[in-house]
Design a protein around this motif. Structure first.
Motif, short mmCIF file in Angstrom:
data_model
loop_
_atom_site.label_atom_id
_atom_site.label_comp_id
_atom_site.label_asym_id
_atom_site.label_seq_id
_atom_site.Cartn_x
_atom_site.Cartn_y
_atom_site.Cartn_z
N UNK A 1 45.21 25.74 27.90
CA UNK A 1 45.51 24.32 28.12
C UNK A 1 44.22 23.53 28.32
N UNK A 2 43.30 24.10 29.11
CA UNK A 2 42.01 23.45 29.34
C UNK A 2 41.19 23.39 28.05
N UNK A 3 41.18 24.50 27.31
CA UNK A 3 40.42 24.53 26.06
C UNK A 3 40.99 23.53 25.05
N UNK A 4 42.31 23.37 25.04
CA UNK A 4 42.92 22.39 24.14
C UNK A 4 42.47 20.98 24.51
N UNK A 5 42.41 20.69 25.82
CA UNK A 5 41.92 19.37 26.24
C UNK A 5 40.48 19.17 25.78
N UNK B 1 45.27 32.15 34.52
CA UNK B 1 46.16 32.69 33.51
C UNK B 1 45.72 32.23 32.12
N UNK B 2 45.97 33.06 31.13
CA UNK B 2 45.54 32.74 29.78
C UNK B 2 46.13 31.42 29.30
N UNK C 1 49.98 11.70 24.98
CA UNK C 1 50.59 11.02 26.12
C UNK C 1 51.01 11.94 27.24
N UNK C 2 51.03 13.24 26.99
CA UNK C 2 51.42 14.19 28.03
C UNK C 2 50.31 14.32 29.08
N UNK C 3 50.71 14.44 30.33
CA UNK C 3 49.78 14.69 31.44
C UNK C 3 50.20 16.00 32.08
N UNK C 4 49.31 16.98 32.07
CA UNK C 4 49.65 18.32 32.54
C UNK C 4 48.68 18.78 33.61
N UNK C 5 49.12 19.76 34.40
CA UNK C 5 48.27 20.41 35.40
C UNK C 5 47.84 21.78 34.88
N UNK C 6 46.62 22.15 35.16
CA UNK C 6 46.13 23.50 34.90
C UNK C 6 45.73 24.10 36.25
N UNK C 7 46.35 25.22 36.60
CA UNK C 7 46.13 25.85 37.90
C UNK C 7 45.19 27.05 37.76
N UNK D 1 33.67 19.79 31.72
CA UNK D 1 34.73 20.81 31.78
C UNK D 1 34.61 21.76 30.62
N UNK D 2 34.91 23.03 30.86
CA UNK D 2 35.02 24.03 29.80
C UNK D 2 36.12 25.01 30.21
N UNK D 3 36.42 25.94 29.32
CA UNK D 3 37.40 26.96 29.64
C UNK D 3 36.95 27.94 30.70
N UNK D 4 35.67 27.90 31.07
CA UNK D 4 35.14 28.83 32.07
C UNK D 4 34.83 28.21 33.41
N UNK D 5 34.79 26.87 33.48
CA UNK D 5 34.46 26.22 34.75
C UNK D 5 34.24 24.74 34.59
N UNK D 6 33.79 24.11 35.68
CA UNK D 6 33.62 22.66 35.68
C UNK D 6 32.55 22.26 36.69
N UNK D 7 31.99 21.08 36.50
CA UNK D 7 31.12 20.45 37.50
C UNK D 7 31.92 19.31 38.12
#
Length: 217
Positions: free
Chosen positions: A202-206, A196-197, A164-170, A132-138
């Motif tokens: 959120x993905x980059x933080x993960x 959205x930025x 412990x938080x579980x979040x969704x990134x759309x 995973x990255x901020x630009x895409x995923x495999x």
């Protein structure tokens, strides 16, 4: 481009409290060295209250370049020191991990996460990411699914954070490459075409947290 002494930082802190996570604070860099940034205690933008930080807190930060471009990075509180005023020590980012909104060369980490892809009303399935990255995923999925390169879809990722938080990134994405594996499964590469930025950050933080975990092993 790394931040400099006297530069203003705009900060959000990772929190299980959704409202707190949305709050923005600002600070000023008082000093820095090769490994750390020493910033003043952040103050809330608008309310003027100070942010209470603890060692290990994960921060999403941006600073402005001379041209006004926002430069994002993630950092972690590593300590405190007194130098006439109280300073917060946070990790210095790697230059390559600093992301501008228009850039696409994001930090990529190995990650097995649940991802949903809705290509049409009749084609909706779950897959497991490989990285995973901020630009895409495999991702990996069942081999029988009727998917092809260049298909576009609405998607979300399930992101478990260290606090412990579980979040969704759309996001909206496109399948840019697809390979049939000997196991019978399909390996696909996805590019985020519309995100959205706040979702990208959120993905980059993960990814940042996962990189820190890998370094500690």
């Amino acid at each position: 481009m790394l931040p400099k002494v006297n530069q203003e930082l705009f900060i959000q802190v990772a929190s299980v409290d959704k409202e707190e996570e949305k709050q923005q604070y600002k600070s000023r860099i008082a000093d820095l060295d090769e490994n750390c940034i020493y910033m003043e205690v952040p103050i809330h933008v608008g309310q003027g209250k100070y942010l209470r930080l603890y060692k290990g807190d994960s921060l999403s930060i941006y600073f402005l370049s001379d041209s006004g471009t926002k430069n994002y990075f993630h950092s972690e509180v590593v300590g405190f020191k007194e130098d006439n005023i109280r300073l917060v020590s946070i990790t210095m980012p790697d230059p390559g991990s600093i992301s501008q909104v228009q850039r696409r060369n994001h930090l990529r980490v190995t990650a097995e996460l649940e991802m949903s892809l809705r290509i049409s009303d009749d084609l909706h399935f779950l897959a497991i990411t490989k990285d995973l990255s901020g630009g895409g995923t495999a991702f990996l999925c069942d081999g029988h699914l009727p998917i092809e390169p260049h298909m576009r879809f609405d998607g979300w990722l399930l992101l478990p954070f260290r606090n412990g938080a579980i979040e969704h990134a759309f996001f909206k994405g496109e399948i840019v490459r697809l390979n049939q594996l000997e196991s019978g499964r399909k390996l696909g590469m996805v590019s985020f075409t519309d995100i959205a930025d706040v979702e990208r950050q959120r993905i980059i933080r993960f990814c940042f947290e996962r990189q820190l975990e890998n370094r500690k092993k």
